[in-house]
Every structure is written in C-alpha cells, then in structure tokens.
Design an enzyme around this catalytic site. Structure first.
Site, mmCIF file in Angstrom:
data_model
loop_
_atom_site.group_PDB
_atom_site.id
_atom_site.type_symbol
_atom_site.label_atom_id
_atom_site.label_comp_id
_atom_site.label_asym_id
_atom_site.label_seq_id
_atom_site.Cartn_x
_atom_site.Cartn_y
_atom_site.Cartn_z
ATOM 1 N N ASP A 6 -4.173 8.032 7.601
ATOM 2 C CA ASP A 6 -5.061 7.164 8.375
ATOM 3 C C ASP A 6 -4.203 6.481 9.450
ATOM 4 O O ASP A 6 -3.067 6.893 9.671
ATOM 5 C CB ASP A 6 -5.830 6.179 7.471
ATOM 6 C CG ASP A 6 -4.936 5.191 6.732
ATOM 7 O OD1 ASP A 6 -3.748 5.054 7.096
ATOM 8 O OD2 ASP A 6 -5.433 4.535 5.788
ATOM 9 N N HIS A 56 -1.099 4.797 7.278
ATOM 10 C CA HIS A 56 -0.408 5.309 6.088
ATOM 11 C C HIS A 56 -0.073 6.795 6.193
ATOM 12 O O HIS A 56 -0.896 7.575 6.669
ATOM 13 C CB HIS A 56 -1.283 5.082 4.849
ATOM 14 C CG HIS A 56 -1.628 3.649 4.633
ATOM 15 N ND1 HIS A 56 -2.846 3.116 5.008
ATOM 16 C CD2 HIS A 56 -0.914 2.626 4.107
ATOM 17 C CE1 HIS A 56 -2.859 1.817 4.705
ATOM 18 N NE2 HIS A 56 -1.695 1.494 4.160
ATOM 19 N N SER A 60 0.804 -1.229 0.000
ATOM 20 C CA SER A 60 0.000 0.000 0.000
ATOM 21 C C SER A 60 0.834 1.275 0.000
ATOM 22 O O SER A 60 0.330 2.331 -0.363
ATOM 23 C CB SER A 60 -0.917 0.027 1.230
ATOM 24 O OG SER A 60 -0.145 -0.001 2.418
#
Ligand code: NAG
Length: 348
Positions: A323, A326, A32
């Site tokens: 978040d 991340h 990610s």
C-alpha cells in the site's frame, strides 16, 4: 539478473533446515512493520483485517497484517524452526500454548514517543511492555516458573519501531513535537525512549534482541506523493532523519551492551538494502518502486485500500510497496533475510 533471487531462495530453504533448538520463541514489539493483528482488537481506524490485505497470506486471509502476505517476523520464526507465523497477543484465536512459541505485542501506528500512539489511538509502547509482563505471568502458570524463565531468556526479540514518530507525528505537525524539538533533539528524545524500553525488557528477562534500524522512510509512496511538485522522488529530508536516528541507535546499542551484563542486543540494518532494491528493482524481479500495489498506490492504506478498486495490481511480487506505506511480502522476506544474516546470525 534473476540469479540473486534464486540464491536467496536456496539460502532461505537452508535456513529452514537448520532449526535451532536453542531458540524456543520469537517475541515481537513495535509498529505496523511487525504487527500481526493486535490492532483488530483496539478502537482505532488503523486496520487492515479486510481484503485485499492478506490476499497472498495462507488461505488468502486478511489478518490485520499491513501486507498482501506475511511480515518479517513470520519468516524469521519459520526460519528458526518455529511456526510459520507469529500470533498477535490480543487475538482471541490463540492461547498461551501458541504464545509459548512466539508472540507479537506490536501495534500499527505506534511509536517510541507516547504522543505518536495517541494520533491514531493505538497501543503505546509502554502498554506493549505491560502486555509482556502479563504474558510472563501466564507463561509461568502454563509452563512452570523455570521453563517460563528459560523461554523468556532464550527467546529472540524482534523490535521494529520509529517510522511513525517521524512520519505520523513529527513531520505531520499534529502533536507540537515539531515546535518543541529540532530533528536532532527529537532523535535524542526517541533514543532516550528506546533506552527506557530496552532496559525494561532486559529487567524482565530479554537477552537476545534484534533492533531494526529505520528504512528509507522518505521513499514510501505516500511521502513521494506529497513530494509530487518536486518531481515525486524520495524525500531526502526524511531519509536523512532516519539515517541520523540509526547512527544514534547504534551508539545506544553499544552503550547498553557495555553496561548490562549478558545483554546481546544487535542492530539490524535495513536502510541500505531497501535503497538497493529501489535502485535496482530488476535484480529482484520488481518493476514498480514508487507506487503501492493496492488501489492507485499513491495515498491509500487501511480502509482506503478498497477491494473494489480497479487499479489494484495483479501481482504484488513485482512491487516494493503493497500500500502507500508498507512493503510487499516479497520485501518483508528480503528484510527477514537481512535480519537473519546480521543481528540474528550469532543466535542461530
Ligand atoms: C509515557 O506514558 C507512560 C504511561 O502513562 C508513562 O509512564 C511514561 O512516563 C510516559 N513517558 C514519557 C516520556 O512521558
């Protein structure tokens, strides 16, 4: 205290001017930290193609990037004179014409260990390599064999992976790896998987490769939250595992460069830079280092990062984390800068 940021901005603009004709494309593998939207096309709950993700992206558009804006490879691509974003290979809005200048095979939630991608049903790393093989075939049909091989050989490769092997697999005790391996043994196991992967893309033509080391993974807000009883600080055990992995990764890189002719594999160190931001936020115009901007910032990511949450911060550039897992676009840009100045410096 604002001077470093201004300096960084000037540097970034200078980079933009210095487009390199030698680099035809940016090609991305990993998780990610670098997935620009492949998970949108995969049967997983690990998604971010809805608001408030992407609210600072072009047009305020959510894309599947786990961020308020762009990721490091997007900034790197732009700095190399290529498009300002790297398209996801599985995104039907892009074609081989776009992918000839940059392509991302990464998948949020994946790892070096096959067992990691199973946890959230995302794309395993071996499958990313299969997509790369398919990409090479498409590129040959599109550009001809010689030009396709030039693109593959001259492209810059960005690899960013490994966080999930520790945080979503080993330490979450969901796959049995914790019982099977000590931390040191698991690091060695992951390094063996990294070697297999790097040899595979080398034989497929990759030469200029940047492998990003792990960041301070014990400092992400989600891990601080689980550490709340101990004061909510960074989880040193996880940071130590990341540092140990990074040492072994650098040894692997040295070994492969010594044995594979023409390979220019380089290490991108982001661990210290991230810790520096967390320890000196005001020099970066940052005010919050321990909670994500989205919702309460303590545990939310993906679908829990709800657009209607009244707690979401108004200005993500004042945060290290977007978040609970991340970084914000601002931190991604700082990491892109580190990569351009270290592992990629000799290619530019
Ligand atoms: C991971 O899965 C792929 C595909 O099934 C397999 O080829 C590979 O050997 C596996 N790697 C390990 C270390 O088990």
């Amino acid at each position: 205290m604002g001077i470093p940021v201004i300096f960084l901005f000037l540097y970034y603009v200078a980079c933009l001017a210095a487009a390199s004709p030698n680099i035809p494309a940016v090609i991305v593998f990993g998780d990610s930290t670098v997935d620009t939207g492949n998970n949108n096309q995969v049967g997983t709950i690990l998604r971010s193609n809805f608001r408030p993700y992407g609210r600072d992206f072009f047009g305020g558009r959510p894309t599947g990037r786990f961020c308020n804006g762009r990721l490091a490879p997007d900034f790197i691509s732009q700095a190399l004179g290529l498009p300002p974003l790297v398209p996801a290979y599985l995104d039907p809005e892009y074609s081989i014409e776009d992918f000839a200048k940059g392509v991302c095979f990464a998948s949020a939630g994946t790892g070096l260990d096959n067992a990691t991608s199973d946890v959230l049903s995302v794309i395993p790393l071996w499958k990313e390599v299969e997509y790369f093989k398919e990409y090479r075939r498409r590129l040959q049909r599109y550009a001809g064999k010689a030009e396709a091989m030039r693109i593959v050989g001259e492209a810059v490769y960005i690899i960013s992976i490994g966080t999930n092997d520790f945080l979503e697999n080993y330490y979450l005790l969901v796959t049995g790896r914790f019982l099977q391996f000590t931390v040191e043994e698991y690091q060695d196991f992951l390094i063996d998987r990294a070697e297999e992967f790097l040899r595979a893309i080398y034989w497929l033509g990759a030469r200029k490769i940047s492998f990003t080391g792990l960041g301070a993974i014990g400092c992400v807000p989600l891990e601080r939250t689980t550490n709340a009883l101990a004061g909510g600080g960074c989880v040193e055990q996880y940071n130590k595992a990341a540092r140990g992995f990074n040492v072994k990764l650098q040894e692997l890189i040295g070994r492969l460069c010594a044995t594979l002719p023409g390979l220019r594999l380089r290490y991108a160190p982001v661990y210290d830079g991230l810790l520096h931001i967390i320890a000196n936020p005001s020099s970066y115009g940052i005010e919050n280092v321990d909670r994500g901007c989205c919702a309460t910032g303590r545990f939310e990511m993906g679908y829990l990062c709800d657009e209607l949450s009244p707690f979401t911060c108004p200005d993500a550039s004042k945060y290290v984390f977007w978040d609970s897992f991340h970084p914000t676009e601002k931190v991604n840009w700082l990491m892109a800068k580190t990569t351009l100045e270290t592992s990629l410096a000799e290619f530019i």
